[in-house]
Design an enzyme around this catalytic site. Structure first.
Site, mmCIF file in Angstrom:
data_model
loop_
_atom_site.group_PDB
_atom_site.id
_atom_site.type_symbol
_atom_site.label_atom_id
_atom_site.label_comp_id
_atom_site.label_asym_id
_atom_site.label_seq_id
_atom_site.Cartn_x
_atom_site.Cartn_y
_atom_site.Cartn_z
ATOM 1 N N ASP A 208 40.146 35.657 39.626
ATOM 2 C CA ASP A 208 41.298 36.256 38.943
ATOM 3 C C ASP A 208 40.959 36.588 37.484
ATOM 4 O OD1 ASP A 208 44.255 36.755 39.239
ATOM 5 O OD2 ASP A 208 44.344 35.347 37.558
ATOM 6 N N GLU A 271 38.031 40.200 39.807
ATOM 7 C CA GLU A 271 39.106 41.121 39.470
ATOM 8 C C GLU A 271 38.868 41.544 38.024
ATOM 9 O OE1 GLU A 271 43.973 41.351 39.149
ATOM 10 O OE2 GLU A 271 42.852 39.769 38.196
HETATM 11 O O1 TEU Z 1 46.419 40.095 37.850
HETATM 12 C C1 TEU Z 1 45.911 40.526 36.636
HETATM 13 C C2 TEU Z 1 46.568 41.709 35.993
HETATM 14 O O2 TEU Z 1 46.316 41.940 34.856
HETATM 15 C C3 TEU Z 1 47.486 42.642 36.678
HETATM 16 O O3 TEU Z 1 47.141 43.002 37.950
HETATM 17 C C4 TEU Z 1 48.940 42.265 36.548
HETATM 18 O O4 TEU Z 1 49.326 41.336 37.497
HETATM 19 C C5 TEU Z 1 49.816 43.481 36.737
HETATM 20 O O5 TEU Z 1 49.384 44.446 35.857
HETATM 21 C C6 TEU Z 1 51.260 43.145 36.452
HETATM 22 O O6 TEU Z 1 52.018 44.310 36.562
HETATM 23 C C7 TEU Z 1 46.061 38.831 38.334
HETATM 24 C C8 TEU Z 1 46.754 38.555 39.651
HETATM 25 O O7 TEU Z 1 46.305 39.481 40.615
HETATM 26 C C9 TEU Z 1 48.228 38.571 39.435
HETATM 27 O O8 TEU Z 1 48.933 38.428 40.639
HETATM 28 C C10 TEU Z 1 48.563 37.452 38.486
HETATM 29 O O9 TEU Z 1 49.921 37.503 38.151
HETATM 30 C C11 TEU Z 1 47.744 37.546 37.200
HETATM 31 O O10 TEU Z 1 46.358 37.789 37.444
HETATM 32 C C12 TEU Z 1 47.808 36.247 36.445
HETATM 33 O O11 TEU Z 1 47.054 35.266 37.104
#
Ligand code: TEU
Length: 543
Positions: A208, A271
């Protein structure tokens, strides 16, 4: 390149399960690990009746207060009771492995839950031994915040804690304090959580927000974004230069990779957000010293904001940039959707033809040189679900676009509980017409197309391991070839337009897969005619 068994991920198709929404077996309206076990045969039972995927990525299953549905971890080495117990997890690992499926968990290194024991200690006093495990700062002398960083979810990235009067950094919710990865003890403790799961048999991790774990050493302000206009997302009012893809993050990535290498055959996919060049750097200076894979999200959003159009020119540009930006031997990793973004069909349905585009997108995803990730329900064409105000769950919705619509329960059949649950599910269901049971026996269904594409890929060396070369094509068509020495080349063509198009394929061949099944088996001599919004794969004659 010769592949060993530890390179399984290079040829894999990965399926993302959002565990809350896959299968409920204990009647609480929330999916669980037992449910994933029960649905494994759907994913891969070794025959072409199943989807045929190679690996599962489970979004977080760890103990968590669920402020961000598991992305706020309070124990990296446990299982949340909503999902089951450690015994269920061990059984899931064993049942996956019995079927040859790899299991990836979701590692959240950037932040913990505010209820993680480390943070509970850290916030307790300024001289607690774990104080420096998180990022604490005083207000500036004028009383303003320690710096200008914003939270991804909106608002300042700092919250003042009453106990000590200092501010702590949280790049997401205030319930998700950022760990201080510049403290070597933090790094060691986090790397040990990887070892913990590797020892239990987990095959790898989705990582993440990989790109934010290392910040500027002085937490310097981010420069303001001159292109920002009122009405744009608040967080893009600044350039995330000092807290994302900061140069030293790439060194931390190498140390993380070294832990994966202690355990042969494990895989890490990051990610990451940024340009193709920034994404490419996560693979290391040469393939093998960075992450195994880093997500390229550009089919979803080409730049950080604004969704990517279904347009041949855009797709071609994205793939060309990805191919150019990776170190030799590395391969891209694309996705059409995930738990943070509107579903594919909902993004491409302005004219009501999103379902046709979803068929072509399956051919795109499985035809490109990459490790494809499929988001649960994408294979049956699930769409975003309108969530009534009183059923909204995602805490991030308060400040940004809520993510509930793309997280609704998997639709296994048309029954009131959709085969997902006997009780009211945690999020409402979509239209009953979109379900696995109806598509299962329909050779024209999207599910059948996905199955055929995945299994075709499995038995076609050029699709698994072949190189990528763009092919000349008329406007509105994206075409490329996959070539492997000694194997018939595969040409893939996607017509993103609503008019028919012709593509020159001088070598000819045979259509082996098409969005319109009636095209399959047809010989191609010189040119391929693509109906509107169609896509096809053509196998050249044996070399
Ligand atoms: O997401 C990281 C992130 O920056 C984005 O995808 C964000 O969730 C999105 O722009 C919001 O509109 C990751 C995870 O995939 C996400 O589900 C989590 O909330 C986030 O990290 C925090 O851990």
């Amino acid at each position: 390149m010769s592949l060993g068994p530890e390179d399984w991920w290079r040829e894999a198709v990965v399926y993302q399960v959002y565990p809350r929404s896959f299968q409920d077996t204990d009647g609480d309206g929330i999916g669980d690990l037992e449910g994933v076990i029960q649905r494994l045969d759907y994913l891969n039972d070794g025959t072409e009746r199943s989807l045929g995927i190679d690996a599962i990525w489970l979004s977080p299953t760890f103990p968590s207060p669920m402020a961000d549905f598991g992305y706020d971890v309070s124990d990296y080495c446990g299982v949340h009771p909503d999902f089951g117990t450690m015994e269920t997890m061990d059984r899931l690992i064993a049942e996956c492995h019995r079927r040859g499926i790899r299991l990836l968990l979701d590692w959240v290194p950037n932040h913990t839950s505010e209820q993680h024991p480390w943070f509970v200690e850290s916030r307790s006093s300024r001289d607690n031994p774990r104080r420096d495990w998180y990022i604490w700062r005083d207000a500036k002398p004028d009383g303003s915040l320690p710096n200008n960083w914003r939270s991804v979810f909106g608002g300042p990235a700092w919250t003042r804690d009453e106990t000590t009067g200092q501010y702590y950094l949280h790049s997401f919710l205030k319930e998700q304090p950022d760990l201080n990865w510049r403290n070597p003890e933090v790094e060691q403790a986090m790397l040990d959580t990887l070892r913990y799961w590797f020892d239990r048999g987990i095959d790898g991790f989705r990582i993440d927000v990989m790109g934010m774990i290392i910040k500027h050493p002085d937490l310097a302000d981010n420069p303001l974004n001159g292109d920002w206009m009122p009405g744009d997302r608040e967080r893009s009012s600044q350039l995330w230069q000092n807290n994302r893809n900061f140069p030293e993050v790439y060194d931390a990535v190498k140390r993380i990779r070294a832990v994966f290498d202690e355990y042969p055959g494990r895989m890490g996919v990051g990610e990451v957000f940024g340009t193709a060049g920034e994404v490419g750097r996560y693979y290391g200076d040469e393939d093998g010293d960075g992450l195994h894979l880093a997500f390229n999200f550009q089919f979803i959003h080409e730049r950080e904001h604004g969704l990517t159009a279904w347009d041949a020119g855009a797709l071609r540009r994205i793939v060309a940039a990805a191919e150019e930006s990776l170190p030799p031997g590395a391969q891209p990793c694309y996705a059409l959707g995930n738990h943070d973004r509107p579903r594919f069909i909902s993004r491409h349905n302005a004219d009501g033809r999103g379902r046709e585009r979803a068929r072509a997108a399956a051919v795109l995803l499985l035809g490109l040189r990459n490790t494809p990730f499929v988001y649960y329900g994408e294979e049956i064409g699930m769409e975003d679900v309108d969530i009534p105000e009183d059923r909204l769950q995602d805490p991030a919705r308060i400040r940004t676009v809520g993510r509930d619509p793309e997280r609704t329960p998997m639709q296994w059949d048309a029954s009131p509980g959709r085969g997902f649950s006997e009780v009211e599910p945690w999020l409402p269901f979509g239209e009953p017409g979109c379900n696995v049971a109806d598509q299962d026996s329909d050779p024209e269904s999207l599910l059948s197309l996905y199955r055929r594409a995945v299994w075709l890929r499995r038995r076609t060396p050029a699709l698994l391991r072949g190189g990528y070369r763009e092919l000349p094509a008329p406007a509105g068509v994206f075409a490329w070839a996959r070539m492997l020495p000694g194997e018939p080349a595969i040409a893939v063509a996607v017509n993103t337009g609503v008019d028919p198009r012709e593509v020159e394929l001088p070598g000819g061949g045979e259509v082996i897969l098409a969005t319109d099944r009636s095209m399959e088996g047809a010989p191609v001599s010189g040119r391929l005619v693509l109906p509107p919004l169609a896509a096809a794969m053509v196998r050249a004659p044996r070399p």
